[in-house]
Design a protein around this motif. Sequence first.
Motif, short mmCIF file in Angstrom:
data_model
loop_
_atom_site.label_atom_id
_atom_site.label_comp_id
_atom_site.label_asym_id
_atom_site.label_seq_id
_atom_site.Cartn_x
_atom_site.Cartn_y
_atom_site.Cartn_z
N TYR A 34 1.30 -1.12 -0.27
CA TYR A 34 0.33 0.37 0.13
C TYR A 34 0.57 0.71 0.15
O TYR A 34 1.60 1.48 0.66
CB TYR A 34 -0.99 0.79 1.35
N ASP A 35 0.86 2.08 -0.90
CA ASP A 35 1.28 3.06 -1.31
C ASP A 35 0.79 4.76 -0.67
O ASP A 35 -0.07 4.98 -1.70
CB ASP A 35 2.46 3.56 -1.92
N ALA A 36 0.72 5.02 0.06
CA ALA A 36 0.44 6.62 0.57
C ALA A 36 0.50 7.61 -0.64
O ALA A 36 2.69 7.74 -0.18
CB ALA A 36 0.04 6.73 1.42
N TYR A 37 0.85 8.77 -0.95
CA TYR A 37 1.94 10.04 -2.04
C TYR A 37 1.29 11.12 -1.44
O TYR A 37 0.28 11.33 -0.62
CB TYR A 37 1.44 9.30 -3.31
N TYR A 38 2.33 11.79 -0.96
CA TYR A 38 1.78 13.15 0.16
C TYR A 38 2.25 14.19 -1.66
O TYR A 38 3.29 14.38 -1.93
CB TYR A 38 2.38 13.07 1.03
N THR A 103 -2.42 12.46 -1.88
CA THR A 103 -2.98 13.35 -2.55
C THR A 103 -3.60 11.48 -3.63
O THR A 103 -4.67 12.08 -4.20
CB THR A 103 -1.77 13.52 -3.61
N ALA A 104 -2.84 10.94 -3.11
CA ALA A 104 -3.03 10.00 -3.79
C ALA A 104 -2.50 8.03 -2.91
O ALA A 104 -1.79 8.66 -2.02
CB ALA A 104 -2.74 9.36 -5.23
N ALA A 105 -3.22 7.56 -2.93
CA ALA A 105 -3.53 5.81 -2.49
C ALA A 105 -3.10 4.65 -3.35
O ALA A 105 -4.08 5.14 -4.52
CB ALA A 105 -4.33 5.69 -1.18
N VAL A 106 -2.23 4.30 -4.05
CA VAL A 106 -2.17 2.59 -4.67
C VAL A 106 -2.06 1.19 -4.05
O VAL A 106 -0.77 1.26 -3.22
CB VAL A 106 -0.93 3.00 -6.26
#
Length: 180
Positions: A34-38, A103-106
């Motif tokens: 799980y990747d959260a981007y900031y 900004t998003a999660a992948v």
Amino acid sequence: MLEIEIKVKVTDLQPIRDRILANGASLLGEGTEYDAYYNSPMRDFSKTDEALRLRRADDCALLTYKGAKIGSGSYKAREELNIRVESIETMDAILEKIGFKKTAAVQKFRESYRVGRATVTLDQVEGLGTFAEIEAAGELSQQEAEREIERIAEEYGIEGERLTLSYLELFLLKQRSDQS
């Protein structure tokens, strides 16, 4: 450290996996990531081509800064700095309290293999499809890295559309096109 890699959109991971396993490559790990981007409160990372990612993989959490992409053609090279963090939830709270915005999660299922002087990852990315990445070992020069990547791509049948966009960029593009 300079990360030099290719990302290839592929239709089927199984033939690549079969070749990797037939050649006795070592499985480095597999599982859901799980990747959260900031985005920074000081500058817009979408304009500077930087990324700040908080990753959860198994019981590990990792904060990663990625610098702007350099290189040309189908190769992607960029500075990458990583640090382990004890708690993804605490790190997320710290980032938000100091002004960073998620900004998003992948999410993806990833298998990683040691092949020659590179790591090959086979990714099933939620909402985006299947991809193979070849990342050269960090101690190689750019020229050595590109040769090793090409050798592995040919030997293991990793062919298809090469992308220099990150999963975040692909996700945001898809999100915009879905809204149109």
